[in-house]
Design a protein around this motif. Sequence first.
Motif, mmCIF file in Angstrom:
data_model
loop_
_atom_site.group_PDB
_atom_site.id
_atom_site.type_symbol
_atom_site.label_atom_id
_atom_site.label_comp_id
_atom_site.label_asym_id
_atom_site.label_seq_id
_atom_site.Cartn_x
_atom_site.Cartn_y
_atom_site.Cartn_z
ATOM 1 N N ASP A 1 34.069 0.420 32.510
ATOM 2 C CA ASP A 1 35.462 0.063 32.247
ATOM 3 C C ASP A 1 36.447 0.796 33.155
ATOM 4 O O ASP A 1 37.652 0.799 32.912
ATOM 5 C CB ASP A 1 35.813 0.293 30.780
ATOM 6 C CG ASP A 1 35.418 1.667 30.272
ATOM 7 O OD1 ASP A 1 34.799 2.440 31.046
ATOM 8 O OD2 ASP A 1 35.699 1.979 29.109
ATOM 9 N N ALA A 2 35.936 1.427 34.216
ATOM 10 C CA ALA A 2 36.818 2.110 35.182
ATOM 11 C C ALA A 2 37.679 1.088 35.899
ATOM 12 O O ALA A 2 37.301 -0.075 36.038
ATOM 13 C CB ALA A 2 35.980 2.901 36.192
ATOM 14 N N GLU B 1 46.483 10.895 31.367
ATOM 15 C CA GLU B 1 46.241 12.251 30.905
ATOM 16 C C GLU B 1 45.439 12.993 31.957
ATOM 17 O O GLU B 1 44.367 12.552 32.333
ATOM 18 C CB GLU B 1 45.485 12.210 29.582
ATOM 19 C CG GLU B 1 45.310 13.554 28.894
ATOM 20 C CD GLU B 1 44.175 14.396 29.491
ATOM 21 O OE1 GLU B 1 44.423 15.582 29.705
ATOM 22 O OE2 GLU B 1 43.097 13.883 29.772
ATOM 23 N N PRO B 2 45.951 14.097 32.465
ATOM 24 C CA PRO B 2 47.314 14.604 32.338
ATOM 25 C C PRO B 2 48.250 13.872 33.308
ATOM 26 O O PRO B 2 47.832 13.431 34.382
ATOM 27 C CB PRO B 2 47.183 16.075 32.721
ATOM 28 C CG PRO B 2 46.048 16.111 33.683
ATOM 29 C CD PRO B 2 45.108 15.024 33.244
ATOM 30 N N LYS C 1 40.392 6.662 28.018
ATOM 31 C CA LYS C 1 39.913 7.721 27.116
ATOM 32 C C LYS C 1 39.650 7.187 25.722
ATOM 33 O O LYS C 1 38.803 7.692 25.013
ATOM 34 C CB LYS C 1 40.931 8.855 27.035
ATOM 35 C CG LYS C 1 40.859 9.798 28.196
ATOM 36 C CD LYS C 1 41.724 10.991 27.977
ATOM 37 C CE LYS C 1 41.075 11.917 26.969
ATOM 38 N NZ LYS C 1 41.730 13.215 26.883
ATOM 39 N N ARG C 2 40.400 6.177 25.335
ATOM 40 C CA ARG C 2 40.250 5.617 23.976
ATOM 41 C C ARG C 2 40.091 4.111 24.073
ATOM 42 O O ARG C 2 40.596 3.484 24.985
ATOM 43 C CB ARG C 2 41.482 5.944 23.135
ATOM 44 C CG ARG C 2 41.709 7.406 22.968
ATOM 45 C CD ARG C 2 42.861 7.644 22.004
ATOM 46 N NE ARG C 2 43.262 9.032 22.137
ATOM 47 C CZ ARG C 2 44.465 9.438 22.477
ATOM 48 N NH1 ARG C 2 45.416 8.577 22.693
ATOM 49 N NH2 ARG C 2 44.740 10.703 22.579
ATOM 50 N N THR C 3 39.402 3.573 23.110
ATOM 51 C CA THR C 3 39.222 2.126 23.099
ATOM 52 C C THR C 3 40.278 1.435 22.236
ATOM 53 O O THR C 3 40.287 0.217 22.151
ATOM 54 C CB THR C 3 37.822 1.755 22.580
ATOM 55 O OG1 THR C 3 37.631 2.345 21.294
ATOM 56 C CG2 THR C 3 36.752 2.234 23.538
ATOM 57 N N ALA D 1 45.738 2.192 25.553
ATOM 58 C CA ALA D 1 44.745 3.004 26.257
ATOM 59 C C ALA D 1 45.412 4.170 26.972
ATOM 60 O O ALA D 1 46.512 4.042 27.486
ATOM 61 C CB ALA D 1 43.989 2.144 27.265
ATOM 62 N N VAL D 2 44.740 5.292 26.985
ATOM 63 C CA VAL D 2 45.155 6.451 27.759
ATOM 64 C C VAL D 2 44.122 6.594 28.870
ATOM 65 O O VAL D 2 42.927 6.688 28.605
ATOM 66 C CB VAL D 2 45.196 7.734 26.898
ATOM 67 C CG1 VAL D 2 45.516 8.945 27.747
ATOM 68 C CG2 VAL D 2 46.198 7.583 25.766
ATOM 69 N N TRP D 3 44.581 6.586 30.104
ATOM 70 C CA TRP D 3 43.682 6.634 31.255
ATOM 71 C C TRP D 3 43.541 8.052 31.762
ATOM 72 O O TRP D 3 44.489 8.829 31.723
ATOM 73 C CB TRP D 3 44.210 5.711 32.354
ATOM 74 C CG TRP D 3 44.149 4.276 31.930
ATOM 75 C CD1 TRP D 3 45.077 3.602 31.179
ATOM 76 C CD2 TRP D 3 43.106 3.351 32.184
ATOM 77 N NE1 TRP D 3 44.652 2.312 30.961
ATOM 78 C CE2 TRP D 3 43.453 2.130 31.573
ATOM 79 C CE3 TRP D 3 41.903 3.427 32.885
ATOM 80 C CZ2 TRP D 3 42.645 0.998 31.637
ATOM 81 C CZ3 TRP D 3 41.096 2.299 32.953
ATOM 82 C CH2 TRP D 3 41.469 1.105 32.338
#
Length: 150
Positions: free
Chosen positions: A109-110, A126-127, A29-31, A35-37
Motif C-alpha cells: 500500500d506504499a 508523521e512526522p 500508518k493506519r487503515t 490515513a496518516v502517512w
Amino acid sequence: MTSPGRAPAAHLRPIVIDPAARRFLLVPKRTVAPAVWSVPAHPMRPGESFRRTAARCLRHELRLPALRIAAVTGRLPASDQRRHEEYFILVAPAVRVWPCDVRLLLAPDARWWTTAELRDGGTQLEPEVLLDLIDGYWEGWLPDGVVSLE
C-alpha cells in the motif's frame, strides 16, 4: 522497556526517493480514515551504523536493488511521544532510476508523493517535519551530516 539510565534503542527510518521525479515513498500508518502517512521504522542494532542498518533492512530483508544513501540524515530525539531516537536517511537508486517497482517491495500500500502534494492536499504526515527535510535536500540548503528535526 529500557532500564533506568540506559538510552532507548534507535530506529532507522529510510526514505526511498526518486530524484528524477522529486518524489518519495510513504506507507499509511493506519487503515482507518483519515490515513496518516509515514516511513517504516527499523530497529538499529547496538553499534550498527546507519548504512549497515539500511543495507540489512533494504537490501537483505526487502530485496531492494542497489541503492545510494544521501549524505543528509535527519534526527529526532526520543520524547514523550516517541520512545526511540529516530534517524531518517534518504535512499536513492544507485543508477539514475529504480530498475524495478520499489513501491511494491516496500509495502503493497506504499505510495509515491511529492512535498507539494502533501502540503497542498492536507494529507496527514508523521512526522510533519519530513517535508522540510525532503525540501531541504531537493533544494540543497541542508548540510551534509546529521541535522536535528526538532
